[in-house]
Design a protein around this motif. Structure first.
Motif, PDB file in Angstrom:
ATOM      1  N   ALA A 194      -8.499   1.206  -3.940  1.00 34.99           N
ATOM      2  CA  ALA A 194      -7.501   2.196  -3.542  1.00 34.99           C
ATOM      3  C   ALA A 194      -7.037   2.996  -4.751  1.00 34.99           C
ATOM      4  O   ALA A 194      -7.043   2.518  -5.883  1.00 34.99           O
ATOM      5  CB  ALA A 194      -6.310   1.513  -2.868  1.00 34.99           C
ATOM      6  N   ARG A 244      -8.046   4.786   0.387  1.00 34.67           N
ATOM      7  CA  ARG A 244      -8.663   3.483   0.177  1.00 34.67           C
ATOM      8  C   ARG A 244      -9.988   3.414   0.927  1.00 34.67           C
ATOM      9  O   ARG A 244     -10.176   4.070   1.950  1.00 34.67           O
ATOM     10  CB  ARG A 244      -7.737   2.344   0.629  1.00 34.67           C
ATOM     11  N   MET A 253       0.810  -1.213   0.000  1.00 33.89           N
ATOM     12  CA  MET A 253       0.000   0.000   0.000  1.00 33.89           C
ATOM     13  C   MET A 253       0.847   1.270   0.000  1.00 33.89           C
ATOM     14  O   MET A 253       0.384   2.327  -0.410  1.00 33.89           O
ATOM     15  CB  MET A 253      -0.939   0.017   1.201  1.00 33.89           C
ATOM     16  N   ARG A 312       1.742  -6.489  -2.683  1.00 33.29           N
ATOM     17  CA  ARG A 312       0.318  -6.454  -2.964  1.00 33.29           C
ATOM     18  C   ARG A 312      -0.211  -7.891  -3.041  1.00 33.29           C
ATOM     19  O   ARG A 312       0.459  -8.778  -3.578  1.00 33.29           O
ATOM     20  CB  ARG A 312       0.064  -5.717  -4.276  1.00 33.29           C
ATOM     21  N   GLN A 368      -7.311  -3.535  -4.151  1.00 30.15           N
ATOM     22  CA  GLN A 368      -6.426  -4.119  -3.150  1.00 30.15           C
ATOM     23  C   GLN A 368      -6.946  -5.475  -2.675  1.00 30.15           C
ATOM     24  O   GLN A 368      -6.175  -6.418  -2.512  1.00 30.15           O
ATOM     25  CB  GLN A 368      -6.266  -3.161  -1.964  1.00 30.15           C
ATOM     26  N   GLN A 369      -8.264  -5.558  -2.444  1.00 33.53           N
ATOM     27  CA  GLN A 369      -8.864  -6.805  -2.003  1.00 33.53           C
ATOM     28  C   GLN A 369     -10.207  -7.006  -2.705  1.00 33.53           C
ATOM     29  O   GLN A 369     -10.972  -6.062  -2.867  1.00 33.53           O
ATOM     30  CB  GLN A 369      -9.094  -6.808  -0.482  1.00 33.53           C
ATOM     31  N   TRP A 414      -6.306   0.805  -8.050  1.00 31.10           N
ATOM     32  CA  TRP A 414      -6.191  -0.649  -8.043  1.00 31.10           C
ATOM     33  C   TRP A 414      -7.184  -1.256  -7.056  1.00 31.10           C
ATOM     34  O   TRP A 414      -7.713  -0.585  -6.169  1.00 31.10           O
ATOM     35  CB  TRP A 414      -4.771  -1.090  -7.711  1.00 31.10           C
ATOM     36  N   GLU A 435      -5.661  -9.601   1.867  1.00 25.51           N
ATOM     37  CA  GLU A 435      -4.510  -9.381   2.746  1.00 25.51           C
ATOM     38  C   GLU A 435      -4.520 -10.469   3.814  1.00 25.51           C
ATOM     39  O   GLU A 435      -5.193 -10.346   4.839  1.00 25.51           O
ATOM     40  CB  GLU A 435      -4.581  -7.986   3.374  1.00 25.51           C
TER      41      GLU A 435
END
Length: 495
Positions: free
Chosen positions: A85, A63, A52, A140, A97-98, A95, A116
């Motif tokens: 984010a 985010r 991040m 990431r 992230q999750q 992007w 994560e």
């Protein structure tokens, strides 16, 4: 435009869904900014944050994420999340992230997507440790399908004296376009690379009857399939290696075996793909409110290191964690000693075949680097221990670890003076020798440190603010002084 509308509709509809179905939603909104001097931001303002944070001296991100948790009958449970984010001076402007869904039955979980995950085989103090040797939270998340038992499960008939946990995962690296853009002229990069990992850990002991526990097990990971390219002077690329991507490749990743005639000669002599891993050991001692934990994280990249074939278990990470009884200032203290300098010794040989085809020679392991997949990295950040700086730090556009022979000392200390305040301090000192194939001009030295304070005001439920100061000094990554402010709001929606 359609994607933007879908994302907006998702956020607008969430409170309505939560109220109508009485399902539990958790949200998080977070923003962070870093300002620093030097060529790079201080290392510990960047490392072990799931990719991040940026290595650039001045950067920031915003985010926002939602999680849904739904307990069902008979031990079933569904957990899902979406975390978006965007930022400035990051590896991407925007992007995901999750984006994941977990389907659990009792202690067994099938996890699908990008998440994560902190479920590394060998548990360490995630706030204080320098990281894990084979895979940690430094990069990431890699999208994957993962079956796992996250926590130790007692084996029936052992009266809770023997327990195990483990996982099996297949996924795909998503940084192919980033590699292509980052790569310099005549440098190589890879696309469509697949990911595989597995682990099995055992715990021996019952702390309710004897205050000692012993943990041991194995973690293995592989990069396989994919294509290798070379960047040309006109900005185009040419494909130079096409690795097989059939079902047989998935089997070779699960059970490391030599590649077939459709792979390069190096894969036919060794194993198909970039295989690596770590042996993990932990010893826990409990004394009242005290807990002392010793860990050994032994990294390997070939059979000689994996099976102690030549008695060279010199590389890895040795750690000691001390957890104190509840008090106002200090809750945990950690020390780690790390070495990757030996790398099976300096034995090198020319080519894979040579004139002594019946003689196995090992040595000169090029940790975290690979001649097809370039490096054990994702979006430029190393997947293993961040004290070995990843390719994102290379100004020549090469996707490799410039120095994978290192020795380091790392310390950390943390405390929780009250429910509203917590703090931590970490510091590392490392010496770098470069690589066996391209050593540095001299031994480079680097000091990295960070002090962080987090305030969670009780009067502002769900809000928190963290302020961190990082100071780096040395002639490897250079000198840098910087600060980071992170503001976060969390909360729940629905019943």
């Amino acid at each position: 435009m359609n994607l933007s509308k879908s994302i907006l509709l998702f956020f607008l509809a969430t409170p309505v869904l939560a109220q109508e179905n009485s399902q539990e939603f958790q949200y998080r909104v977070e923003m962070s900014g870093t300002v620093s001097s030097g060529t790079y931001a201080p290392l510990w303002l960047t490392a072990n944050r799931f990719g991040m944070e940026s290595e650039k001296p001045n950067s920031g991100y915003l985010r926002a994420g939602l999680e849904w948790h739904k307990p069902l009958r008979k031990g079933w449970r569904i957990d899902a999340g979406l975390d978006l984010a965007g930022g400035v001076k990051q590896t991407s402007d925007f992007w995901i992230q999750q984006a994941y869904a977990d389907f659990s039955w009792k202690m067994l979980t099938l996890s699908v997507g990008s998440k994560e995950r902190m479920g590394f085989p060998l548990e360490k103090n995630s706030e204080l440790t320098s990281g894990w040797m084979a895979e940690g939270p430094n990069m990431r998340p890699i999208p994957q399908i993962r079956g796992e038992i996250k926590d130790y499960l007692s084996i029936p008939g052992t009266r809770q004296w023997l327990a195990f946990k483990g996982h099996l995962a297949y996924g795909i690296f998503t940084d192919g376009h980033w590699q292509e853009n980052f790569c310099g002229v005549n440098q190589k990069y890879a696309k469509k690379v697949m990911y595989h990992s597995k682990s099995l850990m055992f715990r021996l002991g019952n702390k309710e009857k004897l205050p000692v526990e012993f943990e041991f097990g194995l973690f293995m990971a592989t990069q396989f399939s994919g294509d290798q390219y070379q960047k040309l002077a006109d900005g185009s690329s040419k494909r130079i290696t096409d690795m097989p991507d059939g079902l047989k490749s998935y089997w070779h990743a699960f059970f490391p075996t030599a590649g077939g005639s459709d792979t390069p000669e190096g894969e036919q002599v060794n194993v198909e793909g970039n295989m690596l891993g770590s042996w993990n050991f932990g010893l826990n001692f409990y004394a009242g409110d005290w807990k002392i934990r010793a860990t050994l994280d032994h990294y390997f990249e070939d059979h000689s290191q994996m099976f102690w074939e030549y008695g060279r278990w010199k590389d890895g990470q040795l750690g000691i964690e001390v957890y104190l009884p509840k008090n106002k200032w200090v809750s945990a203290v950690l020390w780690e000693g790390i070495s990757t300098k030996d790398a099976s010794g300096p034995i090198l040989y020319d080519g894979f075949w040579g004139s002594f085809s019946d003689l196995q020679m090992s040595g000169g392991d090029d940790y975290y680097n690979h001649y097809i997949y370039q490096a054990w990295q994702h979006y430029g950040q190393g997947i293993g221990n961040p004290l070995l700086a990843g390719p994102v730090y290379n100004q020549d556009g090469s996707i490799c670890f410039k120095s994978n022979r290192m020795k380091a000392q790392h310390v950390g200390i943390s405390g929780n003076p009250s429910e509203e305040w917590k703090w931590r301090l970490i510091a590392s000192y490392a010496r770098h020798w470069g690589r066996y194939s391209s050593p540095l001009d001299k031994v480079r030295k680097q000091f990295n440190s960070m002090a962080e304070v987090t305030y969670l005001p009780q009067w502002a439920k769900g809000w928190s603010v963290s302020a961190a100061l990082g100071i780096d000094r040395g002639n490897y990554l250079g000198n840098s002084t910087g600060g980071m402010i992170t503001l976060r709001k969390t909360g729940g929606l629905g019943k």
